[in-house]
Write a protein that holds these residues in place. Structure first.
Motif, short mmCIF file in Angstrom:
data_model
loop_
_atom_site.label_atom_id
_atom_site.label_comp_id
_atom_site.label_asym_id
_atom_site.label_seq_id
_atom_site.Cartn_x
_atom_site.Cartn_y
_atom_site.Cartn_z
N ALA A 22 0.72 -1.21 -0.04
CA ALA A 22 -0.04 -0.12 0.03
C ALA A 22 0.69 1.17 -0.16
O ALA A 22 0.57 2.15 -0.71
CB ALA A 22 -1.04 0.10 1.10
N ALA A 23 2.15 1.24 0.57
CA ALA A 23 2.93 2.46 0.74
C ALA A 23 3.53 2.63 -0.64
O ALA A 23 3.71 3.71 -0.94
CB ALA A 23 3.97 2.25 2.01
N ALA A 24 4.08 1.50 -1.05
CA ALA A 24 4.44 1.68 -2.60
C ALA A 24 3.55 2.08 -3.59
O ALA A 24 4.00 2.92 -4.24
CB ALA A 24 5.25 0.34 -3.13
N LYS A 25 2.29 1.55 -3.62
CA LYS A 25 1.41 2.16 -4.34
C LYS A 25 0.94 3.73 -4.14
O LYS A 25 0.97 4.32 -5.07
CB LYS A 25 0.21 1.34 -4.03
CG LYS A 25 -1.22 1.53 -4.94
CD LYS A 25 -2.41 0.92 -4.85
CE LYS A 25 -3.44 1.24 -5.72
NZ LYS A 25 -4.86 0.54 -5.39
N ASP A 83 12.45 4.53 -2.52
CA ASP A 83 11.83 4.18 -1.44
C ASP A 83 10.87 3.00 -2.10
O ASP A 83 10.52 2.05 -1.44
CB ASP A 83 11.08 5.26 -0.63
CG ASP A 83 12.05 5.82 0.23
OD1 ASP A 83 13.05 5.44 0.63
OD2 ASP A 83 11.80 6.93 0.68
N GLU A 84 9.87 3.66 -3.26
CA GLU A 84 9.00 2.77 -3.70
C GLU A 84 9.57 1.35 -4.05
O GLU A 84 8.91 0.26 -3.81
CB GLU A 84 8.38 3.46 -4.83
CG GLU A 84 7.31 2.36 -5.56
CD GLU A 84 7.02 2.82 -6.91
OE1 GLU A 84 6.43 2.22 -7.61
OE2 GLU A 84 7.32 4.40 -7.34
N GLU A 85 10.65 1.24 -4.76
CA GLU A 85 11.25 0.04 -5.23
C GLU A 85 11.76 -0.70 -3.98
O GLU A 85 11.48 -1.82 -4.01
CB GLU A 85 12.23 0.47 -6.08
CG GLU A 85 13.09 -0.85 -6.55
CD GLU A 85 14.38 -0.45 -7.39
OE1 GLU A 85 15.15 -1.50 -7.86
OE2 GLU A 85 14.50 0.91 -7.79
N ALA A 86 12.24 -0.07 -2.82
CA ALA A 86 12.65 -0.88 -1.70
C ALA A 86 11.46 -1.48 -1.07
O ALA A 86 11.66 -2.60 -0.45
CB ALA A 86 13.43 -0.07 -0.65
N LEU A 87 10.29 -0.71 -0.86
CA LEU A 87 9.16 -1.27 -0.21
C LEU A 87 8.71 -2.56 -1.04
O LEU A 87 8.37 -3.53 -0.59
CB LEU A 87 7.89 -0.19 -0.13
CG LEU A 87 8.24 0.93 0.94
CD1 LEU A 87 7.33 2.03 0.72
CD2 LEU A 87 7.95 0.16 2.41
#
Length: 126
Positions: A22-25, A83-87
């Motif tokens: 959800a955070a990445a989205k 950050d998106e990629e890491a999540l």
């Protein structure tokens, strides 16, 4: 802390895969586009002011501010993307690790059952 467990007394590693997804989205669909929009809006206003003040030293200062703003927006976009990629990778990594671990236990149980079935002799390939 007992038995190597962390605060809270649980001896299990827990992760919130749905929360990470959800955070990445949110980063991908909301936050990054909003940063891009805000950055572009500020750039347009600064460029217009610089054009209106052409020939003044303030125009040169606005150009410097505009260039720095653009650099900072690009840096922020890169950080948000990372950050998106890491999540995403963390959520996928935990799931893959969990599946591999479960399969390893299944293989161990199968080998133990074969040992018992064959009267304590090792199974082929063991």
């Amino acid at each position: 802390m007992a038995n190597g467990s962390g605060p809270g007394g649980s001896d299990r590693l827990k992760t919130n895969e749905a929360g990470k997804k959800a955070a990445a989205k949110a980063l991908r669909n909301d936050i990054r586009p909003d940063v891009r929009t805000a950055g572009t809006t500020a750039e347009e206003g600064t460029a217009q002011a610089g054009t209106a003040l052409h020939g003044w030293s303030t125009a040169k200062a606005l150009k410097n501010v505009h260039d720095e703003w653009d650099r900072q927006v690009r840096n922020l976009q890169a950080l948000l993307s990372a950050d998106e990629e890491a999540l995403t990778k963390t959520a996928e990594g935990f799931s893959a690790f969990d599946r591999r671990t479960g399969k390893g236990f299944d293989d161990q149980r199968t080998n133990e059952l074969l040992r018992r079935f064959y009267g304590g002799t090792k199974a082929k390939g063991d």
